[in-house]
Design an enzyme around this catalytic site. Structure first.
Site, mmCIF file in Angstrom:
data_model
loop_
_atom_site.group_PDB
_atom_site.id
_atom_site.type_symbol
_atom_site.label_atom_id
_atom_site.label_comp_id
_atom_site.label_asym_id
_atom_site.label_seq_id
_atom_site.Cartn_x
_atom_site.Cartn_y
_atom_site.Cartn_z
ATOM 1 C CG LEU A 194 -1.787 1.265 1.420
ATOM 2 C CD1 LEU A 194 -2.746 1.460 0.243
ATOM 3 C CD2 LEU A 194 -2.553 1.194 2.732
ATOM 4 C CB SER A 211 2.106 12.841 -9.191
ATOM 5 O OG SER A 211 1.965 13.405 -7.885
ATOM 6 N N GLY A 212 4.900 11.801 -8.922
ATOM 7 C CA GLY A 212 6.192 11.939 -8.257
ATOM 8 C C GLY A 212 6.798 10.650 -7.749
ATOM 9 C CE1 TYR A 222 7.849 18.581 2.604
ATOM 10 C CE2 TYR A 222 10.231 18.761 2.841
ATOM 11 C CZ TYR A 222 9.119 18.097 2.354
ATOM 12 O OH TYR A 222 9.277 16.945 1.619
#
Length: 267
Positions: free
Chosen positions: A6, A12-13, A142
């Site tokens: 999973l 994407s990416g 981040y």
């Protein structure tokens, strides 16, 4: 028998690259997206999942368990970027980045763990970031979310040892993905005291992503790690400069390392 994987954020990416690579190497791959465009793309079977929503996570995992009966590997990849001066990022965006990048993976982990425990084995890989090993200018939130996940993994590993469930972090450096277009940018405000320096840093960050490595390198690295019977806690994947920066962070005096970052970001 195929191992069931999973992968969150697989549309994407890095997530997409890992999923397609594993599908070619005889894994049964399920990828998640908030709004899947197709049921299956290049060997990845898609499930609708929003990591910020507990019911969405539970629903997707239940569907997968009904189909396959187990989850052998969980790769927590879903995440978003954020840039801006710490002082100017709205509180709503501060909370959103933590909901997605930190509490999101925890929701998925805690939903999957009972199934792995009943199967008496499992392997969870958290995709973090080299930015999670240091506070970077204009990427502070981040760095904070990825750093928090790095440390949380350390605690999980010890708690899960008795259940034969493995966990590790894989921290990528800059890769050529679309993260720059999807992340939240605090607007460059003309009357902001950070105006000029933030604009320069933003351009530099985008250049790093544009010239980043091919995500297939991450896919190959993750595949190698998945086959380890006794994985390390922390892995780094990227160019030499980015990987060595983590090593230098641990051996250099704080202010010396800070000066290196200031020079790198032209601050």
């Amino acid at each position: 028998m195929q191992n069931v994987v999973l992968i969150t954020g697989a549309s994407s990416g890095i997530g997409k690259s890992i999923g397609e690579y594993l599908a070619k190497h005889n894994y049964k791959v399920y990828g998640t997206s908030r709004q899947p465009k197709q049921d299956e793309i290049n060997g990845i079977h898609f499930l609708k999942l929003d990591v910020t929503n507990t019911e969405s996570v539970k629903s997707a995992v239940d569907i997968l368990i009904k189909k396959e009966g187990r989850i052998d590997f969980l790769i927590n990849n879903a995440g978003v970027g954020i840039t801006g001066p710490m002082e100017e990022i709205p509180e709503e965006e501060q909370k959103n980045i933590f909901e997605t990048n930190y509490f999101g993976p925890l929701r998925v982990i805690n939903t999957v763990l009972p199934h792995m425990r009943s199967n008496k084995e499992g392997f969870i890989i958290n995709i973090t970031s080299i930015a999670g090993h240091m506070g970077l200018p204009f990427r502070g939130f981040y760095s904070a979310t990825k750093g928090a996940l790095e440390l949380t993994t350390e605690a999980y590993r010890m708690e899960l040892k008795a259940f034969n469930i493995k966990m590790c972090n894989v921290a990528p450096g800059d890769f050529a993905t679309n993260i720059a277009t999807g992340r939240y940018h605090a607007p460059i405000q003309k009357n902001s005291p950070y105006n000029e320096v933030y604009e320069k840093s933003l351009k530099l960050m985008d250049e790093h992503v544009d010239h980043g490595k091919d995500p297939s390198l991450m896919a190959k690295s993750v595949h190698v790690i998945m086959q380890k019977s006794n994985p390390k806690i922390h892995y780094k994947v990227g160019d030499f400069t980015q990987k060595i920066s983590v090593f230098l962070k641990h051996i250099l005096p704080d202010k010396v390392f800070e000066k290196m970052l200031l020079k790198h970001y032209k601050l």
